[in-house]
Design a protein around this motif. Sequence first.
Motif, PDB file in Angstrom:
ATOM      1  N   MET A  32       0.691  -1.131   0.152  1.00 54.90           N
ATOM      2  CA  MET A  32       0.041   0.140  -0.069  1.00 54.90           C
ATOM      3  C   MET A  32       0.864   1.253  -0.204  1.00 54.90           C
ATOM      4  N   THR A  33       0.432   2.154  -0.936  1.00 51.47           N
ATOM      5  CA  THR A  33       1.289   3.716  -0.839  1.00 51.47           C
ATOM      6  C   THR A  33       1.388   4.309   0.547  1.00 51.47           C
ATOM      7  N   ALA A  34       2.694   4.497   0.972  1.00 57.19           N
ATOM      8  CA  ALA A  34       2.795   5.275   2.276  1.00 57.19           C
ATOM      9  C   ALA A  34       2.028   6.716   2.222  1.00 57.19           C
ATOM     10  N   VAL A  35       1.346   6.875   3.311  1.00 58.54           N
ATOM     11  CA  VAL A  35       0.548   7.843   3.405  1.00 58.54           C
ATOM     12  C   VAL A  35       0.604   8.500   4.887  1.00 58.54           C
ATOM     13  N   HIS A  36       0.870   9.686   4.991  1.00 56.27           N
ATOM     14  CA  HIS A  36       1.252   9.997   6.541  1.00 56.27           C
ATOM     15  C   HIS A  36      -0.045  10.975   7.057  1.00 56.27           C
ATOM     16  N   CYS A  37      -1.165  10.566   6.856  1.00 54.89           N
ATOM     17  CA  CYS A  37      -2.260  11.161   7.528  1.00 54.89           C
ATOM     18  C   CYS A  37      -3.392  10.136   7.472  1.00 54.89           C
ATOM     19  N   SER A  38      -4.302  10.541   8.329  1.00 60.43           N
ATOM     20  CA  SER A  38      -5.696   9.597   8.506  1.00 60.43           C
ATOM     21  C   SER A  38      -6.841  10.301   8.338  1.00 60.43           C
ATOM     22  N   ARG A  39      -7.036  10.887   7.210  1.00 69.43           N
ATOM     23  CA  ARG A  39      -8.323  11.737   7.041  1.00 69.43           C
ATOM     24  C   ARG A  39      -9.527  11.002   6.901  1.00 69.43           C
ATOM     25  N   PHE A  40      -9.275   9.722   6.921  1.00 64.09           N
ATOM     26  CA  PHE A  40     -10.748   8.942   6.699  1.00 64.09           C
ATOM     27  C   PHE A  40     -10.922   7.880   7.539  1.00 64.09           C
ATOM     28  N   THR A  41     -10.418   7.972   8.903  1.00 61.21           N
ATOM     29  CA  THR A  41     -10.379   6.888  10.058  1.00 61.21           C
ATOM     30  C   THR A  41     -11.983   7.040  10.321  1.00 61.21           C
ATOM     31  N   GLU A  42     -12.520   5.932  10.541  1.00 63.11           N
ATOM     32  CA  GLU A  42     -13.843   5.709  10.789  1.00 63.11           C
ATOM     33  C   GLU A  42     -14.873   6.161   9.782  1.00 63.11           C
ATOM     34  N   LYS A  43     -14.541   6.474   8.659  1.00 63.25           N
ATOM     35  CA  LYS A  43     -15.270   6.651   7.637  1.00 63.25           C
ATOM     36  C   LYS A  43     -15.447   5.675   6.626  1.00 63.25           C
ATOM     37  N   VAL A  44     -16.574   5.551   5.772  1.00 65.44           N
ATOM     38  CA  VAL A  44     -16.848   4.660   5.020  1.00 65.44           C
ATOM     39  C   VAL A  44     -16.965   5.327   3.418  1.00 65.44           C
ATOM     40  N   ALA A  45     -16.397   4.389   2.707  1.00 61.45           N
ATOM     41  CA  ALA A  45     -16.256   4.894   1.299  1.00 61.45           C
ATOM     42  C   ALA A  45     -16.810   3.949   0.169  1.00 61.45           C
ATOM     43  N   VAL A  46     -17.584   4.179  -0.673  1.00 60.19           N
ATOM     44  CA  VAL A  46     -17.757   3.417  -1.983  1.00 60.19           C
ATOM     45  C   VAL A  46     -17.009   3.883  -3.032  1.00 60.19           C
ATOM     46  N   VAL A  47     -16.278   2.692  -3.689  1.00 58.42           N
ATOM     47  CA  VAL A  47     -15.573   3.255  -4.928  1.00 58.42           C
ATOM     48  C   VAL A  47     -16.065   2.157  -6.022  1.00 58.42           C
ATOM     49  N   THR A  48     -16.645   2.893  -7.006  1.00 63.28           N
ATOM     50  CA  THR A  48     -17.256   2.115  -8.147  1.00 63.28           C
ATOM     51  C   THR A  48     -16.208   1.945  -9.228  1.00 63.28           C
ATOM     52  N   GLY A  49     -16.108   0.964 -10.019  1.00 69.90           N
ATOM     53  CA  GLY A  49     -14.948   0.830 -10.767  1.00 69.90           C
ATOM     54  C   GLY A  49     -13.712   0.618  -9.968  1.00 69.90           C
ATOM     55  N   GLY A  50     -13.832  -0.071  -8.940  1.00 70.45           N
ATOM     56  CA  GLY A  50     -12.703  -0.154  -8.032  1.00 70.45           C
ATOM     57  C   GLY A  50     -11.720  -1.046  -7.965  1.00 70.45           C
ATOM     58  N   SER A  51     -11.871  -2.077  -9.078  1.00 73.43           N
ATOM     59  CA  SER A  51     -11.053  -3.147  -9.219  1.00 73.43           C
ATOM     60  C   SER A  51      -9.922  -2.930  -9.909  1.00 73.43           C
ATOM     61  N   ARG A  52      -9.792  -1.996 -10.830  1.00 71.97           N
ATOM     62  CA  ARG A  52      -8.544  -1.862 -11.617  1.00 71.97           C
ATOM     63  C   ARG A  52      -8.325  -0.456 -11.837  1.00 71.97           C
ATOM     64  N   GLY A  53      -7.184  -0.079 -12.485  1.00 67.50           N
ATOM     65  CA  GLY A  53      -6.941   1.406 -12.741  1.00 67.50           C
ATOM     66  C   GLY A  53      -6.900   2.506 -11.676  1.00 67.50           C
ATOM     67  N   ILE A  54      -7.545   3.651 -11.912  1.00 66.23           N
ATOM     68  CA  ILE A  54      -7.605   4.538 -11.078  1.00 66.23           C
ATOM     69  C   ILE A  54      -8.271   4.216  -9.973  1.00 66.23           C
ATOM     70  N   GLY A  55      -9.669   3.627 -10.273  1.00 62.74           N
ATOM     71  CA  GLY A  55     -10.618   3.269  -9.179  1.00 62.74           C
ATOM     72  C   GLY A  55      -9.767   2.429  -7.936  1.00 62.74           C
ATOM     73  N   ALA A  56      -8.807   1.131  -8.498  1.00 59.21           N
ATOM     74  CA  ALA A  56      -8.254   0.536  -7.488  1.00 59.21           C
ATOM     75  C   ALA A  56      -7.346   1.484  -6.723  1.00 59.21           C
ATOM     76  N   ALA A  57      -6.646   2.393  -7.426  1.00 60.17           N
ATOM     77  CA  ALA A  57      -5.617   3.370  -6.701  1.00 60.17           C
ATOM     78  C   ALA A  57      -6.356   4.293  -5.775  1.00 60.17           C
TER      79      ALA A  57
END
Length: 261
Positions: free
Chosen positions: A1-26
Amino acid sequence: MTAVHCSRFTEKVAVVTGGSRGIGAAVATRLAAEGAAVVIGYRGNEQAAQDLVSTLSADGGRAVALRADVADPGQTRDLFEQAMDLFGRLDVLASCAGVEHFDALEHITPADFDHVFAINTRGQLFAAQQAAAHMGIGGKIVLTSSVSATRAVFGHTLYAASKAAVEAMVLNLSAELGQRGITINAIAPGGTATDMATEHGASYQHPQLRDTMSLEQWLSVHGALGRLAQPEEVAAGYAFLASDDAAYMTGRTLPVDGGFF
């Protein structure tokens, strides 16, 4: 997983459509790295979606893959209802499902129109509708446009029109959703190193240049940064718009295109 030094989405829920590949997976990877529980929506590539879930889970993230074809509003509704059943809340929609199309005007068929607009335009509209129905104050919706919406490219009329419609939706929905404390914006990616770029990248060039100049050479003279974006670089734009860092930004389309001209 890409190193990220913040936690802006702790305890939040996200839906990502088209999330299996490409930009969506990223995007799914970036949101999970910052603490979100991520629902990865996919249409056909179950193996890729489940592999991503395994990767995110191994890195300490929370993720689940759910099948949904966004061209079918009923499946979109079911996707969000399942997400609510699993996690009990929804904070972010990153709408990344999309389909490419190139063809000359005389070859475009009604079936082509219906297919492209069903996914790129109608699919995003009803994803936004379902997301807004389950969000409270502070909800963030991020749709996907394209630099093609504002640039002339040979044979790209149908695709570009489907993405320009997304920008109009974002602009107009911002007033309606703003009254509920929900922001809605879009990302307009430029050329990005995905399987879609591998298949269609050369089509963005002028027809007279396709046999004389490689895609890399063309990008070196038509982009300030002179290269394709990596999916992770585009995903950073989605993460920004989905975060409280963009709390006062709505109704806008943010180009992440490397200074394409």
